[in-house]
Design a protein around this motif. Structure first.
Motif, PDB file in Angstrom:
ATOM      1  N   ARG A 199      -7.066  13.423   0.132  1.00 28.30           N
ATOM      2  CA  ARG A 199      -6.517  13.281  -1.226  1.00 28.30           C
ATOM      3  C   ARG A 199      -5.451  14.341  -1.435  1.00 28.30           C
TER       4      ARG A 199
ATOM      5  N   LYS B 223      -6.566   8.295 -10.154  1.00 31.88           N
ATOM      6  CA  LYS B 223      -7.947   8.148  -9.688  1.00 31.88           C
ATOM      7  C   LYS B 223      -7.885   7.771  -8.205  1.00 31.88           C
ATOM      8  N   TRP B 224      -7.727   8.776  -7.356  1.00 34.00           N
ATOM      9  CA  TRP B 224      -7.517   8.535  -5.934  1.00 34.00           C
ATOM     10  C   TRP B 224      -8.671   7.787  -5.296  1.00 34.00           C
ATOM     11  N   ASP B 225      -9.893   7.999  -5.781  1.00 32.20           N
ATOM     12  CA  ASP B 225     -11.041   7.334  -5.173  1.00 32.20           C
ATOM     13  C   ASP B 225     -10.990   5.815  -5.346  1.00 32.20           C
ATOM     14  N   ARG B 226     -10.140   5.324  -6.228  1.00 34.70           N
ATOM     15  CA  ARG B 226     -10.015   3.879  -6.434  1.00 34.70           C
ATOM     16  C   ARG B 226      -8.997   3.242  -5.493  1.00 34.70           C
ATOM     17  N   VAL B 227      -8.184   4.056  -4.830  1.00 33.43           N
ATOM     18  CA  VAL B 227      -7.159   3.493  -3.940  1.00 33.43           C
ATOM     19  C   VAL B 227      -7.266   3.997  -2.499  1.00 33.43           C
TER      20      VAL B 227
ATOM     21  N   ARG C 145       0.830  -1.208   0.000  1.00 30.38           N
ATOM     22  CA  ARG C 145       0.000   0.000   0.000  1.00 30.38           C
ATOM     23  C   ARG C 145       0.866   1.260   0.000  1.00 30.38           C
TER      24      ARG C 145
END
Length: 117
Positions: free
Chosen positions: A114, A103-107, A85
């Protein structure tokens, strides 16, 4: 997204990836520098992402992109002694600092901060 072959030093299509291709990959010299040069000729900007640990090709990628380091750069995805991670988030941060928009919302989980906010 095009795939650049270190067998031919140019792009290949899915239909090119036959048993004969993979046999050639074992027998022929590696044309890594040619494949890097082809990507840089075809794209104004390139971010090479090395998948694997440790990242054995990063030094070669960096060497091959010295002619235009602002336009063509590389990031590893895994690092020794670092959790998966943490490595992924570090790599995404490096990619962001080089002009990519991850695409920060995916990780990141909901509510986690963010970058850039």
């Amino acid at each position: 997204m095009p795939m650049y072959s270190s067998v031919f030093g140019r792009t290949v299509r899915g239909a090119d990836l036959t048993a004969a291709y993979w046999a050639a990959k074992l027998r022929r010299p590696v044309r890594f520098a040619d494949a890097c040069a082809a990507t840089m000729e075809d794209a104004e900007r390139t971010l090479y992402v090395e998948l694997g640990a440790p990242p054995p090709l990063i030094a070669s990628l960096d060497e091959n992109t010295q002619s235009a380091p602002d336009a063509h750069t590389s990031v590893p995805t895994l690092r020794r002694g670092t959790s998966e991670r943490e490595s992924l988030l570090t790599s995404l941060g490096e990619a962001r600092s080089r002009g990519c928009d991850p695409k920060w919302d995916r990780v990141l989980a909901a509510g986690e901060p963010r970058p850039g906010r």
